[in-house]
Each structure stands twice: as C-alpha cells, then as structure tokens.
Design an enzyme around this catalytic site. Structure first.
Site, PDB file in Angstrom:
ATOM      1  N   CYS A  82      30.870  51.213  22.153  1.00  0.00           N
ATOM      2  CA  CYS A  82      29.434  52.211  23.105  1.00  0.00           C
ATOM      3  C   CYS A  82      29.462  53.555  21.909  1.00  0.00           C
ATOM      4  O   CYS A  82      30.292  53.643  21.081  1.00  0.00           O
ATOM      5  CB  CYS A  82      30.851  52.497  23.847  1.00  0.00           C
ATOM      6  SG  CYS A  82      31.642  51.574  25.162  1.00  0.00           S
TER       7      CYS A  82
ATOM      8  N   ARG B 208      24.939  50.662  19.888  1.00  0.00           N
ATOM      9  CA  ARG B 208      26.050  50.507  19.826  1.00  0.00           C
ATOM     10  C   ARG B 208      26.914  49.662  21.470  1.00  0.00           C
ATOM     11  O   ARG B 208      28.341  48.988  20.656  1.00  0.00           O
ATOM     12  CB  ARG B 208      27.502  52.142  20.091  1.00  0.00           C
ATOM     13  CG  ARG B 208      26.775  52.772  18.935  1.00  0.00           C
ATOM     14  CD  ARG B 208      27.514  54.232  18.284  1.00  0.00           C
ATOM     15  NE  ARG B 208      29.131  53.774  18.021  1.00  0.00           N
ATOM     16  CZ  ARG B 208      30.023  53.523  17.035  1.00  0.00           C
ATOM     17  NH1 ARG B 208      29.701  54.057  16.801  1.00  0.00           N
ATOM     18  NH2 ARG B 208      31.290  52.913  17.314  1.00  0.00           N
TER      19      ARG B 208
ATOM     20  N   TRP C 284      29.168  49.181  26.157  1.00  0.00           N
ATOM     21  CA  TRP C 284      29.107  47.694  25.839  1.00  0.00           C
ATOM     22  C   TRP C 284      30.817  47.522  26.295  1.00  0.00           C
ATOM     23  O   TRP C 284      31.832  47.872  26.327  1.00  0.00           O
ATOM     24  CB  TRP C 284      29.743  47.962  23.988  1.00  0.00           C
ATOM     25  CG  TRP C 284      29.559  46.143  23.308  1.00  0.00           C
ATOM     26  CD1 TRP C 284      28.728  45.582  23.367  1.00  0.00           C
ATOM     27  CD2 TRP C 284      31.012  46.003  23.088  1.00  0.00           C
ATOM     28  NE1 TRP C 284      28.788  43.806  23.154  1.00  0.00           N
ATOM     29  CE2 TRP C 284      30.631  44.382  23.147  1.00  0.00           C
ATOM     30  CE3 TRP C 284      32.232  45.488  23.331  1.00  0.00           C
ATOM     31  CZ2 TRP C 284      31.434  43.012  22.513  1.00  0.00           C
ATOM     32  CZ3 TRP C 284      33.051  44.851  23.190  1.00  0.00           C
ATOM     33  CH2 TRP C 284      32.494  44.098  22.503  1.00  0.00           C
TER      34      TRP C 284
ATOM     35  N   ASN D  53      35.530  55.448  24.508  1.00  0.00           N
ATOM     36  CA  ASN D  53      35.033  54.700  23.760  1.00  0.00           C
ATOM     37  C   ASN D  53      37.045  53.759  22.989  1.00  0.00           C
ATOM     38  O   ASN D  53      36.981  54.247  22.583  1.00  0.00           O
ATOM     39  CB  ASN D  53      34.537  55.146  22.648  1.00  0.00           C
ATOM     40  CG  ASN D  53      33.847  53.890  21.448  1.00  0.00           C
ATOM     41  OD1 ASN D  53      34.231  52.693  22.112  1.00  0.00           O
ATOM     42  ND2 ASN D  53      33.316  54.064  20.384  1.00  0.00           N
ATOM     43  N   GLY D  54      36.755  52.604  23.281  1.00  0.00           N
ATOM     44  CA  GLY D  54      37.631  51.844  22.757  1.00  0.00           C
ATOM     45  C   GLY D  54      38.145  51.424  23.478  1.00  0.00           C
ATOM     46  O   GLY D  54      38.426  50.421  25.213  1.00  0.00           O
TER      47      GLY D  54
ATOM     48  N   GLU E 266      24.692  33.032   6.152  1.00  0.00           N
ATOM     49  CA  GLU E 266      24.344  34.454   6.675  1.00  0.00           C
ATOM     50  C   GLU E 266      22.854  34.118   7.248  1.00  0.00           C
ATOM     51  O   GLU E 266      23.045  34.434   8.430  1.00  0.00           O
ATOM     52  CB  GLU E 266      23.915  35.328   5.587  1.00  0.00           C
ATOM     53  CG  GLU E 266      22.982  36.015   5.498  1.00  0.00           C
ATOM     54  CD  GLU E 266      23.382  37.418   6.993  1.00  0.00           C
ATOM     55  OE1 GLU E 266      24.445  36.950   7.848  1.00  0.00           O
ATOM     56  OE2 GLU E 266      22.659  38.090   7.173  1.00  0.00           O
TER      57      GLU E 266
ATOM     58  N   LYS F 241      22.218  34.523  11.319  1.00  0.00           N
ATOM     59  CA  LYS F 241      21.199  35.527  11.525  1.00  0.00           C
ATOM     60  C   LYS F 241      20.241  34.920  12.829  1.00  0.00           C
ATOM     61  O   LYS F 241      20.230  35.492  14.045  1.00  0.00           O
ATOM     62  CB  LYS F 241      20.387  36.307  10.656  1.00  0.00           C
ATOM     63  CG  LYS F 241      19.920  36.655   9.652  1.00  0.00           C
ATOM     64  CD  LYS F 241      20.335  38.010  10.055  1.00  0.00           C
ATOM     65  CE  LYS F 241      21.056  38.604   9.878  1.00  0.00           C
ATOM     66  NZ  LYS F 241      22.941  38.991   9.576  1.00  0.00           N
TER      67      LYS F 241
ATOM     68  N   GLU G 200      22.425  34.603  16.228  1.00  0.00           N
ATOM     69  CA  GLU G 200      22.786  35.967  17.067  1.00  0.00           C
ATOM     70  C   GLU G 200      21.055  36.961  17.046  1.00  0.00           C
ATOM     71  O   GLU G 200      21.238  37.241  18.479  1.00  0.00           O
ATOM     72  CB  GLU G 200      23.575  38.105  16.081  1.00  0.00           C
ATOM     73  CG  GLU G 200      22.308  38.017  14.713  1.00  0.00           C
ATOM     74  CD  GLU G 200      22.915  38.897  14.128  1.00  0.00           C
ATOM     75  OE1 GLU G 200      23.412  39.986  14.866  1.00  0.00           O
ATOM     76  OE2 GLU G 200      23.130  39.038  13.208  1.00  0.00           O
TER      77      GLU G 200
ATOM     78  N   HIS H 285      31.234  14.683   5.273  1.00  0.00           N
ATOM     79  CA  HIS H 285      32.783  14.672   6.393  1.00  0.00           C
ATOM     80  C   HIS H 285      32.861  15.178   7.273  1.00  0.00           C
ATOM     81  O   HIS H 285      33.143  15.459   8.410  1.00  0.00           O
ATOM     82  CB  HIS H 285      32.792  15.511   4.844  1.00  0.00           C
ATOM     83  CG  HIS H 285      33.695  15.494   4.553  1.00  0.00           C
ATOM     84  ND1 HIS H 285      34.457  14.099   3.284  1.00  0.00           N
ATOM     85  CD2 HIS H 285      32.705  15.914   2.428  1.00  0.00           C
ATOM     86  CE1 HIS H 285      33.841  14.356   1.702  1.00  0.00           C
ATOM     87  NE2 HIS H 285      33.379  14.886   1.707  1.00  0.00           N
TER      88      HIS H 285
ATOM     89  N   LYS I 171      26.252  47.415  17.222  1.00  0.00           N
ATOM     90  CA  LYS I 171      26.294  46.780  16.040  1.00  0.00           C
ATOM     91  C   LYS I 171      27.611  47.505  14.962  1.00  0.00           C
ATOM     92  O   LYS I 171      27.632  46.592  13.805  1.00  0.00           O
ATOM     93  CB  LYS I 171      25.262  48.063  15.456  1.00  0.00           C
ATOM     94  CG  LYS I 171      24.997  48.737  13.590  1.00  0.00           C
ATOM     95  CD  LYS I 171      23.397  47.750  13.740  1.00  0.00           C
ATOM     96  CE  LYS I 171      23.622  48.131  11.750  1.00  0.00           C
ATOM     97  NZ  LYS I 171      23.494  46.647  11.667  1.00  0.00           N
TER      98      LYS I 171
END
Ligand code: M6R
Length: 610
Positions: free
Chosen positions: A2, A27, A74, A98-99, A483, A487, A490, A506, A605
């Site tokens: 948030c 955020r 968020w 926020n939290g 990575e 990418k 997401e 395997h 983010k």
C-alpha cells in the site's frame, strides 16, 4: 504494501495527494481513495481498481481544506473493492493504513459486541473505530492515537485525521515505511520519498514505534509513549524526472535501457580506473576487520534479489574462498538458523523495505551475526539495521519487475567478492585486474545486447504460441535462468520454470514436447559443453530451443530455433549481460499480450507485509 500520502499545508491537497499516489501506485493498485476536510466536514472519494478510476471520480469534485490523506491499496484483508478501499472512517476519524493487524478478530468481536457498525472487511477500519471510541472521551487526537496503539498487535503504519481538528495530522509507524517531508510551511507524510520529491528534498525517516504529530506548521516527533525524540533531516538528491517515463512506453523498458549507466554508477565509487583495481578505502575499518575474520557468509533476500544472492555465492566462494549459504528471507526467519561465530549476513533488497528481509536481518543480529546491506534506498529500514552498507545507486526503479537494480547488484557483488578476497590475501593482482576490466566492459556490452529489443518485439507473437517455458543454466547462469523464468511469470503470466541444466533429466525432461520452449543461458565458460549435452537430451524429445551464447557458437546455434549471441566476457560478468535479452523477451511478450507491464496483476513493488 500500500501507498500512503498525507498533506497539511497552505495548498489544496487533492492534486498533491493524487500526484503522490501516482508515484506510489507501484506499491499496490487494487483500489484507491482520498479524504480531505472540506467546509469543516470530511469528504471522502474512493474507487475500485487503478488510480485512474479515482481520478475520474474526482474530476467534478473540489475541496477547499488544507488537510488530506490518500491511499493506494494492495489487499490483505478483504477483497479489492470500493467498500474495502481506504481511507476508512469511523465517526469523525479518517484513517489510512499499511500493514496487518494481527489481533483484528478479537478487536472486531469486541467492537461488534458494543454495537459498532463495521462497514468493510478490512482490519484497517477497526483501528479507526478504536480511535473514534477513545476520542469521544479524550477530545484529543494525539492522546487517542497513543491509547489505541496499546490495543493493536501487528506490523502497521497509520495516518489519521480528525474532522474536528483540520490543522492536525498524526502518523505512527511500526513496520511499513513512513517518511515525513518537510516543506515550506507544509508537511507531507508518505510511504516513499518519490511521492513528495516534487515539493521538498528534506525528509525525516520514522523508525518503528515512532509518532509524528503535525499541527499547523509545527512538527513534533515522539516515541509511542509520547516522549519527544530528536530526528535528523535527510536531504534526498533524487530529482522528479527520475520518476518519469522519458519517452519510453513503460517504466520497465526505460529501466532496461538505463542499465549500462546504472552499472557504471554502481561500480564507480569502488574502482580505480588507472590501476584497474578495486578500492578498499570505502569499506570502513569495521568491515575490513570483519572481512578478515569471517568464516561464513549468509546471503538473505527475496525474489529477484535472491537470485542476485545466488550469483553472489558463486562469486564469493570462487574469488574469496569463503563458504557461502543463500536463504530466501521468509524461510530463513523461521528455520531457526545456526549462525556460527564470525558469520557475515548480507541482505539484498532493492527497496530496503521487504518485510521478510527486514525480519531476517533483525534475527541475524539477534543471533550475533555481523550484517551488510545491499540496497538501492539509503536510510531504508533494512539499510538502517545493517553495520555495513553498499548502494546500488541506480536511481528510482519504478517498474514492479526488477531490472536495473538486479544488474547493479550483480556488479556490486563482483566488487564485494574482490574486496573480501583482497583483505584475506586470496586474489592476485592479475586476477583482480581481469575482474575489473570485465566490469568496466559491461556497460558497452549491455548497449550491444539492447539491440535485441527490436528482435523480441518482432518475435513476441511467435513466442506467445508456446505453452510453457523451461529456463536452463549452469553455474552463474543458473540463477539467471531462474530470474528469466520469474520475469516471464510475473509479466506475461505464462508458465515458466528455471532449472539447473544438469537437473533436467531428474524430472522436468518429462515436460518436454513441441509446445515447450527451452530457454538456455549458455555463455562460453567452463560448463558450456555440459550444458550443450543437456540440450541434446531436450532437443531429442522435441523441445524448441532459444539459446543465449557467446559470439557465433555454431554448435549451439545449429540446435536452436532462436540464437542470441552475447559479447565475449569473463565468467564473473556474463550474468549481467545475459539477463538483458531475457528481460526484453518478457517485456515484449507481456506488451504483445496487452498486459500491464509496469504493474502486473496481484503484485506490488515493495512487499512490506509477510
Ligand atoms: O525490494 P526487494 O529487492 O527486497 O524486493 C524483493 C522482491 O519482492 C522483488 O525482487 C520481486 O521479486 C520483483 N518483482 C521481481 O521482479
């Protein structure tokens, strides 16, 4: 996560708050809202979805007050809809949060028992009710906020205003960041300096369990008991245009293109370009001494920063000969880690605010470890916890998908590995020179591979036909494969997995058919032949290969549907250059599929909740 923006000053708050929220939309972007005192009454406007929906609702609204709070959400507790959007109200109190309030179920039950009408599914609204209940007795906002703090458990930051007191704004931080912008007869309370950088460069960072009380033009800082505390004002030298797109279609693309400069900026303070050596002078005595003594390094991070940490393991073990462990922060903090004496814990975090990484560095300190933080945000919560500091120095990274922070971190890890090796007498002058020269070559090598931008733009439609992507690599290229897969997940919401190339037989080999793309990161290093053998196995089963190799590697090229040559580099810097085509590929796939590149669904983010 948030984003929070509060304003008290002579200007009309609506536009200041909306502009600030735009800078904080990274955020969270499930819903947004604003509350401003207007004609002595609180006027609140909220909207589901992106900030632009709120902006549309606000076009016909005007406010004449000087105090306001805003929020971009968020969702944690309660669906992302308008009734759960902040600010929340109870009586004359408006609050953004926020939290997470951990004891919200008990608080809710208690409030319902007393007949309180709860209008949302959030934990945040409950705090507004607690303050409203209290203020009817105290008639004092500060006192009621303090009284309420004792009743809440969790990690939470709040910003509160009271309709009856239109010149007063109070914030409390315990967990998610809150920063106070000190302007000319005006004050801002924001989750990130970007939200107020247009108006001031002077900021005060709140620590946990600190309150800021703004009344008119006066600002006071205190602990949760209300005892005054002295705070330093930090001057931030970011400029507003760093958070603009500068002609690029998306922030992410701009940030991919900024990488040559970002890497040059990150390494500049550590390199003597005359002797091609790495400087020790800016480590600080404490860390120099520590580097001599350490028996073990732990890297702790999340997401992309964790993959950077994995590259760091290869670098420090091979260059400095110190054993290294890597941990995902959310695992580390609950696995009761054993920290031998002389352990150095290195946290990596672009934002410096990731809740799990912050908890991990605190735990590491409790276990007696020494700490070094690598972050992009000086004075962020993680940075402030650490003894030693390295800065990515990349400027603001706005796109939710991390790009330039990742490559800047990789360059710093090269530097760090050499610094530790030098202090311990484990590296020759010639080897150091080779690493420095490779690092200095990175910016121009990155420029070369940025030309794949056009290539992926054209190839995106064809690539989008694949049903799945398996990313492979060995050694330092293994974290780059991870990575690359992250990418793609997401940004393009496609199924992708990163694997160590040697692990394929395997299990994942069973996934391979003509609809599976195999993206292999295979620069010409000691492991290239082994990687090529693994690819033969995949090719034999119908997999389509997209490969990234060094120069004109005919063997690799002949096996591949798409072959992307990289400039020749030393193994230590191959990851910095090899990741760029993978970033571009994910960017163009997402853009082709018309997804929101800068703000992918469900993500934020800065992950300041557990
Ligand atoms: O700010 P941090 O580096 O601590 O963030 C860690 C992760 O949340 C972050 O890297 C995330 O994985 C990115 N969205 C990846 O692009």
């Amino acid at each position: 996560m948030c984003g929070i923006v509060g304003y008290l000053g002579p200007k009309e708050p609506k536009n200041i708050i909306i502009e600030g929220l735009k800078k904080l939309e990274y955020r969270g972007y499930d819903s947004a809202g604003i509350a401003v005192i207007h004609d002595g009454k609180t006027k609140r406007v909220r909207a589901q979805g992106k900030l632009k929906n709120l902006e549309e609702k606000l076009i016909s609204e005007s406010f004449n007050g000087h105090l306001g709070i805003g929020h971009t959400r968020w969702a944690t507790h309660g669906a992302p809809n308008e009734r759960n959007a902040h600010p929340h109200q109870a009586g004359e109190i408006s609050l953004v949060h926020n939290g997470i309030i951990e004891n919200y179920l008990e608080i809710k039950a208690e409030l319902i028992k007393k007949g309180t009408e709860i209008k949302s599914d959030t934990d945040s609204e409950l705090v507004a009710h607690l303050i409203w209940e209290d203020i009817q007795k105290t008639q004092n906002l500060l006192q009621s906020v303090k009284n309420t703090l004792g009743k809440i458990v969790g990690a939470f930051s709040i910003l509160v205003m009271w309709e009856k007191s239109p010149n007063e704004l109070i914030a409390f931080k315990d967990g998610p960041p809150l920063i106070v912008g000190i302007g000319e007869k005006e004050h801002f309370v924001v989750s990130d300096v970007q939200a107020a950088i247009k108006y001031t460069k002077r900021f005060v960072y709140l620590n946990d369990r600190e309150i800021v009380h703004i009344q008119g033009t006066d600002v006071k800082f205190m602990n949760a008991k209300g005892e005054p505390i002295k705070k330093d004002i930090v001057t931030v030298d970011w400029s507003e245009d760093q958070v603009e797109k500068a002609g690029f279609k998306h922030f992410m693309l701009k940030e991919i293109y900024e990488q040559p400069r970002a890497v040059a900026q990150a390494i500049a303070p550590y390199i003597d370009t005359d002797t091609h050596s790495i400087l020790l002078k800016n480590i600080g005595y404490e860390m120099t001494d520590l580097y001599k003594k350490i028996d073990r390094v732990f890297f702790i991070a999340c997401g992309t920063s964790y993959y950077a940490a994995m590259v760091g393991k290869y670098l420090i073990e091979q260059i400095a000969k110190v054993p290294v462990e890597t941990d995902i922060a959310s695992e580390f903090r609950y696995r009761k880690p054993v920290m031998p004496a002389n352990t150095l814990v290195i946290t990596i975090s672009q934002s410096g605010e990731t809740a799990d990484t912050l908890a991990a560095i605190r735990l590491a300190k409790e276990c007696g470890a020494q700490t070094l933080s690598i972050t992009n945000v000086a004075q962020s919560s993680i940075d402030r916890e650490a003894t030693g500091h390295m800065y990515m120095n990349t400027g603001v990274e706005v796109g939710v998908a991390s790009t330039k922070a990742f490559t800047s971190t990789l360059s710093l890890l090269n530097i760090l590995a050499v610094q530790i090796a030098k202090v311990r007498g484990k590296i020759s002058v010639a080897d150091e020179k080779q690493i420095v020269q490779s690092l200095l070559a990175v910016p121009s090598q990155m420029e070369t591979v940025l030309s794949y931008d056009k290539y992926f733009k054209e190839a995106a439609a064809k690539l989008a036909e694949f049903k799945g992507f398996l990313y492979l690599g060995r050694g330092v290229s293994f974290p780059i494969a991870l990575e690359g897969a992250l990418k793609l997940k997401e940004l393009a919401y496609m199924h992708a997995e990163g694997y160590a190339a040697g692990e394929m037989k395997h299990g994942p080999l069973a996934l391979i058919d003509k609809d599976m793309a195999i993206v292999v990161v295979a620069p010409s290093d000691d492991l290239i032949d082994k990687t090529i053998s693994n690819l033969q196995e995949a090719k034999a089963r119908g997999g389509k290969i997209i490969s990234i190799g060094t120069g004109e590697n005919e063997g690799l090229k002949s096996m591949s549907e798409f072959y992307l040559p990289l400039p020749a580099a030393f193994w230590t810097t191959n990851p910095l250059v090899a990741v760029v085509p993978l970033q571009l590929m994910s960017y163009h796939l997402a853009d082709h599929l018309k997804y929101d590149v800068d703000q992918p669904r469900n993500l934020a983010k800065s992950v300041t909740v557990e």
